[in-house]
Write a protein that holds these residues in place. Sequence first.
Motif, PDB file in Angstrom:
ATOM      1  N   PHE A 164       0.837  -1.206   0.000  1.00 25.73           N
ATOM      2  CA  PHE A 164       0.000   0.000   0.000  1.00 25.73           C
ATOM      3  C   PHE A 164       0.875   1.260   0.000  1.00 25.73           C
ATOM      4  CE2 PHE A 164      -2.439  -3.336   2.174  1.00 25.73           C
ATOM      5  CZ  PHE A 164      -3.577  -3.375   1.379  1.00 25.73           C
ATOM      6  N   PHE A 165       1.706   1.395  -1.014  1.00 23.33           N
ATOM      7  CA  PHE A 165       2.626   2.531  -1.065  1.00 23.33           C
ATOM      8  C   PHE A 165       2.573   3.182  -2.439  1.00 23.33           C
ATOM      9  CE2 PHE A 165       4.812  -1.250  -2.381  1.00 23.33           C
ATOM     10  CZ  PHE A 165       5.725  -0.887  -3.359  1.00 23.33           C
ATOM     11  N   ALA A 166       3.356   4.239  -2.613  1.00 31.13           N
ATOM     12  CA  ALA A 166       3.393   4.974  -3.873  1.00 31.13           C
ATOM     13  C   ALA A 166       4.683   4.682  -4.606  1.00 31.13           C
ATOM     14  CB  ALA A 166       3.278   6.476  -3.608  1.00 31.13           C
ATOM     15  N   THR A 167       4.609   4.667  -5.920  1.00 30.48           N
ATOM     16  CA  THR A 167       5.802   4.514  -6.731  1.00 30.48           C
ATOM     17  C   THR A 167       5.634   5.324  -8.010  1.00 30.48           C
ATOM     18  OG1 THR A 167       7.335   2.920  -7.727  1.00 30.48           O
ATOM     19  CG2 THR A 167       4.995   2.467  -7.960  1.00 30.48           C
ATOM     20  N   GLY A 168       6.764   5.699  -8.601  1.00 31.29           N
ATOM     21  CA  GLY A 168       6.709   6.489  -9.822  1.00 31.29           C
ATOM     22  C   GLY A 168       8.021   6.459 -10.564  1.00 31.29           C
ATOM     23  N   ASN A 169       7.968   6.782 -11.837  1.00 31.41           N
ATOM     24  CA  ASN A 169       9.138   6.827 -12.705  1.00 31.41           C
ATOM     25  C   ASN A 169       9.565   8.274 -12.856  1.00 31.41           C
ATOM     26  OD1 ASN A 169      10.994   6.826 -14.794  1.00 31.41           O
ATOM     27  ND2 ASN A 169       9.582   6.039 -16.334  1.00 31.41           N
ATOM     28  N   SER A 187       2.949   2.154   9.577  1.00 28.59           N
ATOM     29  CA  SER A 187       3.388   3.070   8.530  1.00 28.59           C
ATOM     30  C   SER A 187       4.896   3.252   8.562  1.00 28.59           C
ATOM     31  CB  SER A 187       2.694   4.426   8.700  1.00 28.59           C
ATOM     32  OG  SER A 187       3.122   5.323   7.706  1.00 28.59           O
ATOM     33  N   ILE A 188       5.506   3.312   7.367  1.00 26.97           N
ATOM     34  CA  ILE A 188       6.949   3.508   7.288  1.00 26.97           C
ATOM     35  C   ILE A 188       7.247   4.760   6.462  1.00 26.97           C
ATOM     36  CG2 ILE A 188       7.543   1.071   7.553  1.00 26.97           C
ATOM     37  CD1 ILE A 188       7.739   0.832   4.567  1.00 26.97           C
ATOM     38  N   THR A 189       8.402   5.330   6.707  1.00 28.42           N
ATOM     39  CA  THR A 189       8.817   6.541   6.002  1.00 28.42           C
ATOM     40  C   THR A 189       9.977   6.286   5.046  1.00 28.42           C
ATOM     41  OG1 THR A 189      10.325   7.117   7.820  1.00 28.42           O
ATOM     42  CG2 THR A 189       8.073   8.005   7.920  1.00 28.42           C
ATOM     43  N   ALA A 190      10.464   5.055   4.991  1.00 27.66           N
ATOM     44  CA  ALA A 190      11.615   4.728   4.145  1.00 27.66           C
ATOM     45  C   ALA A 190      11.285   4.917   2.669  1.00 27.66           C
ATOM     46  CB  ALA A 190      12.066   3.290   4.402  1.00 27.66           C
ATOM     47  N   VAL A 191      12.260   5.444   1.933  1.00 24.92           N
ATOM     48  CA  VAL A 191      12.142   5.663   0.499  1.00 24.92           C
ATOM     49  C   VAL A 191      13.337   5.002  -0.178  1.00 24.92           C
ATOM     50  CG1 VAL A 191      12.033   7.398  -1.343  1.00 24.92           C
ATOM     51  CG2 VAL A 191      10.947   7.851   0.868  1.00 24.92           C
ATOM     52  N   GLY A 210       4.781   9.365   7.807  1.00 23.76           N
ATOM     53  CA  GLY A 210       4.039   8.348   7.068  1.00 23.76           C
ATOM     54  C   GLY A 210       2.635   8.841   6.759  1.00 23.76           C
ATOM     55  N   LEU A 211       2.036   8.302   5.715  1.00 26.33           N
ATOM     56  CA  LEU A 211       0.698   8.709   5.309  1.00 26.33           C
ATOM     57  C   LEU A 211      -0.281   7.554   5.478  1.00 26.33           C
ATOM     58  CD1 LEU A 211       1.545  10.658   2.001  1.00 26.33           C
ATOM     59  CD2 LEU A 211       1.557  11.502   4.357  1.00 26.33           C
ATOM     60  N   ALA A 212      -1.568   7.903   5.580  1.00 24.91           N
ATOM     61  CA  ALA A 212      -2.593   6.885   5.778  1.00 24.91           C
ATOM     62  C   ALA A 212      -2.838   6.086   4.503  1.00 24.91           C
ATOM     63  CB  ALA A 212      -3.887   7.541   6.247  1.00 24.91           C
ATOM     64  N   ARG A 213      -2.756   6.737   3.351  1.00 26.59           N
ATOM     65  CA  ARG A 213      -2.862   6.071   2.057  1.00 26.59           C
ATOM     66  C   ARG A 213      -2.095   6.922   1.053  1.00 26.59           C
ATOM     67  NH1 ARG A 213      -8.511   7.071  -1.140  1.00 26.59           N
ATOM     68  NH2 ARG A 213      -8.461   9.334  -1.133  1.00 26.59           N
ATOM     69  N   TYR A 214      -1.963   6.424  -0.168  1.00 21.70           N
ATOM     70  CA  TYR A 214      -1.060   7.103  -1.085  1.00 21.70           C
ATOM     71  C   TYR A 214      -1.642   7.254  -2.484  1.00 21.70           C
ATOM     72  CZ  TYR A 214       2.561   6.302   2.432  1.00 21.70           C
ATOM     73  OH  TYR A 214       3.290   6.305   3.591  1.00 21.70           O
ATOM     74  N   GLU A 227      -1.943  11.783   0.627  1.00 22.62           N
ATOM     75  CA  GLU A 227      -2.867  10.750   1.102  1.00 22.62           C
ATOM     76  C   GLU A 227      -4.291  11.051   0.670  1.00 22.62           C
ATOM     77  OE1 GLU A 227      -2.545  10.572   5.301  1.00 22.62           O
ATOM     78  OE2 GLU A 227      -3.137  12.640   5.643  1.00 22.62           O
ATOM     79  N   GLY A 228      -4.545  12.250   0.144  1.00 23.58           N
ATOM     80  CA  GLY A 228      -5.874  12.586  -0.353  1.00 23.58           C
ATOM     81  C   GLY A 228      -6.893  12.734   0.769  1.00 23.58           C
ATOM     82  N   TRP A 229      -8.069  13.182   0.383  1.00 20.69           N
ATOM     83  CA  TRP A 229      -9.148  13.346   1.349  1.00 20.69           C
ATOM     84  C   TRP A 229      -9.783  12.008   1.683  1.00 20.69           C
ATOM     85  CZ3 TRP A 229     -10.115  17.612   4.047  1.00 20.69           C
ATOM     86  CH2 TRP A 229      -9.624  18.841   3.569  1.00 20.69           C
TER      87      TRP A 229
END
Length: 366
Positions: A164-169, A187-191, A210-214, A227-229
């Motif tokens: 449940f994390f974010a990724t991008g190019n 929740s983790i803050t590692a990148v 850390g965020l609740a969702r991404y 994390e959006g609304w």
Amino acid sequence: MADLSENQEKTEEKHVEPLIPGLPDEVAELCLLYLPYPYQALVRSVSSSWNRAITDPAFLVSRKSLSLSLPHVFVLAFHKSTARIQWQALDPRSGRWFVLPPMPCPKTVCPPAFACTSLPRQGKLLVLGGMRSDTETSMDSTFIYRSSTNQWSIGSPMLTPRSFFATGNVKGKIIAVGGSASGISDSITAVECYNSENGKWGPAAKMRMGLARYDSAVVGNRMYVTEGWTWPFMFSPRAGIYDADKDTWQEMSNGMREGWTGLSVVLGDRLFVISEHGDCPMKVYVPDLDTWQYVGGDRFPREAMQRPFAVNGVEGKVYVVSCGLNVAVGSVYEADKGEFCVKWQVLVAPRAFHDFAPSNCQVLYA
């Protein structure tokens, strides 16, 4: 000895079968170059000469130089009752769907826990992390699909198991941000950053929180993460911006953070969202004013599209995949006075996809 080796080479040349009997190999190679996805990978089994020609690096270079690869929509779908996952690809020009080979992951996984991104021009799809549904433990997996071979491979494991994390190019660098570790609430803050050249993961600057969702979007050399609304909308969403060149994090502006009310998609250097409320209006972010403006033109075809959605885009087109795998294709254009408008077209999926829902979608050139 030299004469013997020369004779052997001549004998081998005589036994090399032509690509297509009756045609010069140069003309036959052109015919193979124009085979559409996914048939190039499939016809390798026709003969050893076809296999050699199609897997030759020069063949891929020629296809790229001729701009023969076209955008296809790749959808990570799952069955709503069994949670069985299935990757499928859509040719938006013909409306035809193709089922990808099974992803080499455990059978018991949680589909939304994966994070997906791509190297579109290279025809590569990356599926990262994830969570086993039987043990509820996060995974450190890296699965790579190549459209040129229509095959999956397993890459180097991530430094930190996450779900449940974010990724991008970001300009060829794959950035993985935050997520959950051993448990959904952990929740983790590692990148970390994946180098597509050497296939290795390395650490990057940590998030401040850390965020609740991404949800995330990449514009230029920056990755925007929010994390959006979320209901009951009591707290303003947290967010951050990662600068890949400086390997630093900074705060997201108030206007961008407050107005990010849906799933994001980037066209060129413009950030859009498909709102997840009401009639799902489309908005575009205006950096100079730090505000969001509604996109004009057609209304989103809400009657044909049921949540959940998965969104991606390329070359001025937005692809929204809905439950049942209907796809709304939005052609975005700039009208008078610099305002953006969109024209929608719906590609209705086969009835066999009725029980499938999208978890993610990517656009690859194949």
